[in-house]
Design a protein around this motif. Structure first.
Motif, short mmCIF file in Angstrom:
data_model
loop_
_atom_site.label_atom_id
_atom_site.label_comp_id
_atom_site.label_asym_id
_atom_site.label_seq_id
_atom_site.Cartn_x
_atom_site.Cartn_y
_atom_site.Cartn_z
N TYR A 193 0.80 -1.21 0.00
CA TYR A 193 0.00 0.00 0.00
C TYR A 193 0.84 1.27 0.00
O TYR A 193 0.41 2.31 -0.47
CB TYR A 193 -0.94 0.01 1.21
N TYR A 194 2.06 1.16 0.54
CA TYR A 194 2.89 2.35 0.62
C TYR A 194 3.37 2.80 -0.76
O TYR A 194 3.81 3.92 -0.94
CB TYR A 194 4.08 2.09 1.55
N ASN A 195 3.29 1.91 -1.75
CA ASN A 195 3.72 2.24 -3.10
C ASN A 195 2.54 2.55 -4.02
O ASN A 195 2.72 2.65 -5.22
CB ASN A 195 4.52 1.06 -3.68
N GLU A 196 1.36 2.67 -3.47
CA GLU A 196 0.20 2.92 -4.32
C GLU A 196 0.27 4.33 -4.90
O GLU A 196 0.91 5.23 -4.33
CB GLU A 196 -1.10 2.71 -3.54
N PRO A 197 -0.38 4.56 -6.05
CA PRO A 197 -0.33 5.87 -6.72
C PRO A 197 -0.92 6.98 -5.85
O PRO A 197 -1.65 6.72 -4.89
CB PRO A 197 -1.18 5.64 -7.97
N LYS A 198 -0.61 8.19 -6.22
CA LYS A 198 -1.16 9.34 -5.51
C LYS A 198 -2.68 9.39 -5.69
O LYS A 198 -3.20 9.10 -6.76
CB LYS A 198 -0.56 10.64 -6.04
N LEU A 199 -3.37 9.77 -4.63
CA LEU A 199 -4.82 9.84 -4.65
C LEU A 199 -5.26 11.15 -5.29
O LEU A 199 -5.08 12.22 -4.72
CB LEU A 199 -5.36 9.74 -3.22
N THR A 200 -5.84 11.07 -6.49
CA THR A 200 -6.25 12.28 -7.21
C THR A 200 -7.77 12.50 -7.19
O THR A 200 -8.27 13.47 -7.76
CB THR A 200 -5.77 12.23 -8.66
N TYR A 201 -8.49 11.59 -6.55
CA TYR A 201 -9.94 11.73 -6.38
C TYR A 201 -10.28 11.48 -4.92
O TYR A 201 -9.66 10.65 -4.24
CB TYR A 201 -10.71 10.73 -7.24
N ALA A 202 -11.29 12.21 -4.43
CA ALA A 202 -11.76 12.02 -3.06
C ALA A 202 -13.25 12.35 -3.01
O ALA A 202 -13.84 12.82 -4.00
CB ALA A 202 -10.97 12.92 -2.10
N ILE A 203 -13.86 12.12 -1.85
CA ILE A 203 -15.30 12.36 -1.70
C ILE A 203 -15.52 13.77 -1.17
O ILE A 203 -14.96 14.15 -0.14
CB ILE A 203 -15.91 11.34 -0.72
N ASP A 204 -16.35 14.53 -1.87
CA ASP A 204 -16.61 15.90 -1.41
C ASP A 204 -17.78 15.93 -0.42
O ASP A 204 -18.31 14.88 -0.03
CB ASP A 204 -16.85 16.85 -2.59
N SER A 205 -18.19 17.12 -0.01
CA SER A 205 -19.23 17.26 1.01
C SER A 205 -20.59 16.74 0.56
O SER A 205 -21.44 16.43 1.39
CB SER A 205 -19.36 18.74 1.42
N SER A 206 -20.79 16.61 -0.75
CA SER A 206 -22.07 16.10 -1.27
C SER A 206 -22.04 14.58 -1.45
O SER A 206 -23.05 13.99 -1.85
CB SER A 206 -22.42 16.77 -2.59
N GLY A 207 -20.89 13.97 -1.17
CA GLY A 207 -20.78 12.53 -1.33
C GLY A 207 -20.33 12.09 -2.71
O GLY A 207 -20.33 10.90 -3.02
N LYS A 208 -19.91 13.04 -3.54
CA LYS A 208 -19.49 12.74 -4.90
C LYS A 208 -17.96 12.68 -5.00
O LYS A 208 -17.26 13.42 -4.33
CB LYS A 208 -20.02 13.83 -5.85
N MET A 209 -17.47 11.79 -5.84
CA MET A 209 -16.04 11.71 -6.09
C MET A 209 -15.63 12.88 -6.98
O MET A 209 -16.21 13.10 -8.05
CB MET A 209 -15.68 10.38 -6.77
N VAL A 210 -14.62 13.65 -6.54
CA VAL A 210 -14.17 14.82 -7.29
C VAL A 210 -12.67 14.76 -7.52
O VAL A 210 -11.92 14.19 -6.73
CB VAL A 210 -14.54 16.14 -6.56
N ASN A 211 -12.24 15.40 -8.59
CA ASN A 211 -10.83 15.42 -8.95
C ASN A 211 -10.09 16.52 -8.17
O ASN A 211 -10.67 17.55 -7.83
CB ASN A 211 -10.69 15.65 -10.45
N ILE A 212 -8.81 16.31 -7.92
CA ILE A 212 -8.00 17.26 -7.18
C ILE A 212 -7.97 18.64 -7.84
O ILE A 212 -7.84 19.67 -7.18
CB ILE A 212 -6.55 16.72 -7.03
#
Length: 239
Positions: A4-23
């Motif tokens: 897991y320490y070598n996994e790619p950078k996280l460029t998507y996350a969950i916003d306040s509305s519960g939707k996945m958004v790009n950095i």
């Protein structure tokens, strides 16, 4: 755990509305108001500088979360299929690959049997329901696979483990790779109907040939008719 320490950078996350958004669509730091798709902790948006490190979401230093990238792949895949109402389906026997287009899409909705809970259910215009499972860590287990077949449920499994968050949309909508049919009674009924129509057409063609042959006199029949006519002309008294 070490992988897991070598996994790619996280460029998507969950916003306040519960939707996945790009950095690229959020504010810097904690002002992004985004959460991790794995542990649900608050994330820091590190937007970087020109020529610097890749912009990405990061956990706080005291976080012990691992595997967030795989979770992001899973959730983003669900979101893409839900928003686009489509997914590319692979070949099944005589039916070639094609894009399935849905009238509606349900994501992680409850079903009557909890042991058959799908990631996604797409409903096509003819009312057929298609289960879609997203594989990011574990495949559909054998007991669930057997239950899907026993219950006559159509189910497609898509393996996203080798994909990136950036190419995921084109992979889901344009490629037929890294996916398999767990069960497909919908296509089986189409194949059975196609075979029935073929047999019907072949039977019709055979009957037409038979009817045509019965209407055309054979050589022997023509010869017999001509012989009788000549005999009648030469020996009228014997006719």
């Amino acid at each position: 755990m070490g992988a897991y320490y070598n996994e790619p950078k996280l460029t998507y996350a969950i916003d306040s509305s519960g939707k996945m958004v790009n950095i690229g669509s959020v504010e810097r730091g904690l002002s992004c108001n985004c959460r991790c798709p794995k542990c649900n902790e608050s994330l820091v948006a590190k937007l970087g500088h020109e020529g610097g490190r890749q912009p990405h979401f990061a956990h706080r230093k005291d976080s012990n979360c691992h595997g967030s990238y795989m979770s992001a792949l899973h959730k983003l895949a669900e979101q893409i299929i839900e928003e686009e109402k489509a997914v590319m389906a692979p070949k099944y026997k005589i039916i070639e690959k094609k894009k399935l287009e849905f009238e509606s899409v349900e994501v992680e909705q409850r079903v009557e049997r909890k042991d058959l809970q799908p990631d996604i259910v797409g409903v096509t215009s003819n009312g057929l329901r298609w289960f879609v499972e997203i594989r990011n860590t574990h495949e559909v287990k054998e007991d669930k696979r057997a239950k899907l077949i026993e219950s006559n449920i159509t189910c497609l499994e898509i393996d996203v483990r080798e994909q990136t968050l950036e190419n995921l949309k084109s992979f889901l909508l344009e490629s037929a790779e890294c996916r398999e049919w767990i069960n497909n009674p919908h296509y089986e009924s189409q194949i059975a109907e196609a075979k029935r129509q073929k047999r019907k057409q072949e039977s019709r063609s055979t009957n037409q040939i038979h009817n045509t042959n019965t209407m055309i006199p054979t050589v022997d029949t023509v010869y017999t008719i001509r012989s009788a006519s000549i005999k009648k002309q030469l020996f009228p008294s014997m006719a």
